[in-house]
Design a protein around this motif. Structure first.
Motif, PDB file in Angstrom:
ATOM      1  N   ASN A 326       0.910  -1.108   0.199  1.00 34.59           N
ATOM      2  CA  ASN A 326      -0.112  -0.147   0.349  1.00 34.59           C
ATOM      3  C   ASN A 326       1.262   1.160   0.186  1.00 34.59           C
ATOM      4  O   ASN A 326       0.379   2.346  -0.276  1.00 34.59           O
ATOM      5  N   ARG A 327       2.459   1.328  -0.005  1.00 33.82           N
ATOM      6  CA  ARG A 327       2.836   2.051   0.254  1.00 33.82           C
ATOM      7  C   ARG A 327       3.513   2.758  -0.937  1.00 33.82           C
ATOM      8  O   ARG A 327       4.913   3.614  -0.586  1.00 33.82           O
ATOM      9  N   LEU A 328       3.691   1.643  -1.741  1.00 35.73           N
ATOM     10  CA  LEU A 328       4.561   1.634  -2.715  1.00 35.73           C
ATOM     11  C   LEU A 328       4.216   2.979  -3.379  1.00 35.73           C
ATOM     12  O   LEU A 328       3.157   3.107  -4.098  1.00 35.73           O
ATOM     13  N   ASP A 329       5.582   3.822  -3.484  1.00 36.67           N
ATOM     14  CA  ASP A 329       4.929   4.935  -4.901  1.00 36.67           C
ATOM     15  C   ASP A 329       5.076   4.772  -6.033  1.00 36.67           C
ATOM     16  O   ASP A 329       5.710   5.144  -6.679  1.00 36.67           O
ATOM     17  N   ILE A 330       3.898   4.167  -6.479  1.00 40.14           N
ATOM     18  CA  ILE A 330       3.782   3.400  -8.115  1.00 40.14           C
ATOM     19  C   ILE A 330       2.281   3.997  -8.250  1.00 40.14           C
ATOM     20  O   ILE A 330       1.256   4.300  -7.468  1.00 40.14           O
ATOM     21  N   THR A 331       1.994   4.737  -9.390  1.00 38.58           N
ATOM     22  CA  THR A 331       0.557   6.061  -9.648  1.00 38.58           C
ATOM     23  C   THR A 331       0.340   4.899 -10.571  1.00 38.58           C
ATOM     24  O   THR A 331       1.308   4.437 -11.556  1.00 38.58           O
ATOM     25  N   GLU A 332      -0.838   4.680 -11.455  1.00 42.87           N
ATOM     26  CA  GLU A 332      -1.061   4.446 -12.459  1.00 42.87           C
ATOM     27  C   GLU A 332      -0.544   5.148 -13.417  1.00 42.87           C
ATOM     28  O   GLU A 332      -0.253   3.797 -14.228  1.00 42.87           O
ATOM     29  N   ARG A 333      -0.183   5.645 -13.756  1.00 38.66           N
ATOM     30  CA  ARG A 333       0.213   6.415 -14.904  1.00 38.66           C
ATOM     31  C   ARG A 333       1.520   5.730 -14.857  1.00 38.66           C
ATOM     32  O   ARG A 333       2.209   5.539 -16.014  1.00 38.66           O
ATOM     33  N   ASP A 334       2.516   5.214 -13.575  1.00 34.61           N
ATOM     34  CA  ASP A 334       4.189   4.995 -14.091  1.00 34.61           C
ATOM     35  C   ASP A 334       3.153   3.111 -14.979  1.00 34.61           C
ATOM     36  O   ASP A 334       4.233   3.222 -15.566  1.00 34.61           O
ATOM     37  N   PHE A 335       2.297   3.033 -14.006  1.00 30.57           N
ATOM     38  CA  PHE A 335       1.699   1.458 -15.190  1.00 30.57           C
ATOM     39  C   PHE A 335       2.217   1.473 -16.060  1.00 30.57           C
ATOM     40  O   PHE A 335       2.503   0.486 -17.029  1.00 30.57           O
ATOM     41  N   GLN A 336       1.244   2.550 -16.520  1.00 25.63           N
ATOM     42  CA  GLN A 336       0.356   2.813 -18.285  1.00 25.63           C
ATOM     43  C   GLN A 336       2.325   3.591 -19.307  1.00 25.63           C
ATOM     44  O   GLN A 336       1.390   2.778 -20.198  1.00 25.63           O
ATOM     45  N   ILE A 337       3.252   3.798 -18.309  1.00 26.76           N
ATOM     46  CA  ILE A 337       4.091   4.299 -19.186  1.00 26.76           C
ATOM     47  C   ILE A 337       4.832   2.950 -19.748  1.00 26.76           C
ATOM     48  O   ILE A 337       5.392   2.953 -20.719  1.00 26.76           O
ATOM     49  N   GLU A 338       5.451   2.521 -18.867  1.00 21.15           N
ATOM     50  CA  GLU A 338       5.810   1.298 -18.969  1.00 21.15           C
ATOM     51  C   GLU A 338       5.318  -0.066 -19.633  1.00 21.15           C
ATOM     52  O   GLU A 338       6.317  -0.993 -20.685  1.00 21.15           O
ATOM     53  N   HIS A 339       3.645   0.040 -19.624  1.00 23.56           N
ATOM     54  CA  HIS A 339       3.592  -1.402 -20.554  1.00 23.56           C
ATOM     55  C   HIS A 339       3.137  -0.080 -21.689  1.00 23.56           C
ATOM     56  O   HIS A 339       3.552  -1.009 -22.464  1.00 23.56           O
ATOM     57  N   GLN A 340       2.801   1.147 -22.223  1.00 29.43           N
ATOM     58  CA  GLN A 340       3.521   1.136 -23.504  1.00 29.43           C
ATOM     59  C   GLN A 340       5.018   1.333 -24.517  1.00 29.43           C
ATOM     60  O   GLN A 340       5.296   0.925 -25.485  1.00 29.43           O
TER      61      GLN A 340
END
Length: 360
Positions: A326-340
């Motif tokens: 829960n405290r990991l500093d990862i946003t939805e945007r971070d996931f999207q960027i790496e996925h792309q």
């Protein structure tokens, strides 16, 4: 994860026996149904006080009775309650609703029985029968061919191959299906498996495993952001993501985590999706290799992989793992960027291969 049972290595004892490797084989199952192996835990769990559990049960029952409202108008409340942990008595029904299995079952009445009546593909059935006895062999449901567990597991996996002939059977589906069967009837487990395979682990079970490889590199990219030191260490020892994350992702951690921790992770996984598998993997990677001392103790590939396959107990502790997820500093945007980034990389590699083949 579970140890095999060999009668010749067990010393006599009234309630429990000890194998040569130190693991326990008991005549009395623990609270999760295990008779031995690494998951066996006879000690009582130190959970919330009974009044808290009762209060949460009432809230969940109320929420499940008006499920469409919460799904459409107040999913935030579902998410909040999943993070706290679903009460054990509610968990089977909650999982069925959260993952969409209940909706699939309602919209496809009789489909499970229809799949069971179908002959099935011979090769898939042969492969399934080879794997049945390997799934949690120290659990009371699956430790004997005489018990219904192995038969139900065969049925669920066979039905899946009939329902999804283009995918067929993949070994990693067996522990996931067995895990579901420990919590719900076979038909419900089947529809949960269908939903998880189609929605959460989409294309994971295709023969080329391309999506798993892609997600391994997404994990690597996220690791570089949250813990560059661990990222550099894994690159230094040539630890490719597929070396350590394949079983984590394919089996959704059912063969990795202690049981109480696994249940809590699945509460959140079914609510928030595959990003929870990434976050769980990141917490394990950082927990195992996050300090300079731990990296010094893993100077090469073999030592590093051994540590990742057997993380220290405190890292996998239920409350510790959920807290760190829960405290990991990862946003939805971070996931999207790496996925792309990884999707683009795969397309370029395919294009380069096609051009190379054409010029030959």
């Amino acid at each position: 994860m579970a140890h095999s049972i060999n009668g010749d290595t067990v010393s006599e004892c009234s309630e429990a026996s000890t194998l040569i490797d130190g693991s326990v084989i008991s005549t009395v199952p623990d609270r999760h149904g295990f008779l031995g192996g690494t998951q066996y835990s006879p000690e009582p769990r130190q959970g919330p006080p009974p009044e808290t559990v009762l209060r949460r049960e009432r809230k969940w029952l109320k929420m499940l009775s008006t499920w469409p409202f919460y799904m459409q108008r107040n999913y935030r409340k579902i998410k909040e309650r999943c993070r706290k942990g679903i009460p054990m008595s509610i968990r089977p029904r909650a999982w069925l609703y959260i993952c969409g299995g209940h909706q699939l079952m309602t919209h496809n009445p009789g489909r499970y029985e229809e799949c069971l009546r179908a002959p099935g593909e011979a090769k898939s059935l042969e492969d399934i029968k080879k794997d049945i006895h390997r799934q949690f062999p120290t659990h009371e449901m699956f430790n004997s061919e005489d018990k219904p567990g192995q038969h139900e597991l065969l049925n669920v996996l066979k039905a899946y191959t009939v329902n999804n002939p283009e995918i067929g059977y993949c070994q990693a589906q067996a522990p996931v299906a067995a895990f579901l069967l420990m919590h719900m009837p076979a038909e419900q487990a089947f529809w949960c498996l269908v939903s998880i395979s189609n929605k959460y682990l989409q294309d994971y079970y295709s023969p080329d495993m391309e999506v798993v490889q892609r997600d391994g590199f997404i994990l690597q990219g996220l690791l570089k952001k949250v813990s560059p030191q661990v990222y550099r260490h894994l690159k230094k020892v040539n630890a490719e993501p597929m070396f350590y994350c394949t079983e984590w992702f394919l089996c959704a951690f059912t063969r990795t985590l202690p049981w109480d921790t696994l249940l809590r992770v699945w509460d959140v996984f079914l609510c928030e999706g595959i990003k929870i598998l990434f976050k769980t993997a990141l917490v394990i990677l950082i927990g195992c290799l996050g300090t300079a001392k731990s990296r010094r103790n893993c100077p090469g590939l073999c030592e590093t992989l051994a540590r990742l396959r057997n993380p220290p107990e405190e890292i996998l502790n239920e409350e510790n793992l959920i807290y760190n997820i829960n405290r990991l500093d990862i946003t939805e945007r971070d996931f999207q960027i790496e996925h792309q980034k990884q999707t683009k990389k795969i397309k370029l590699e395919k294009l380069a291969k096609t051009n190379s083949d054409q010029t030959r």
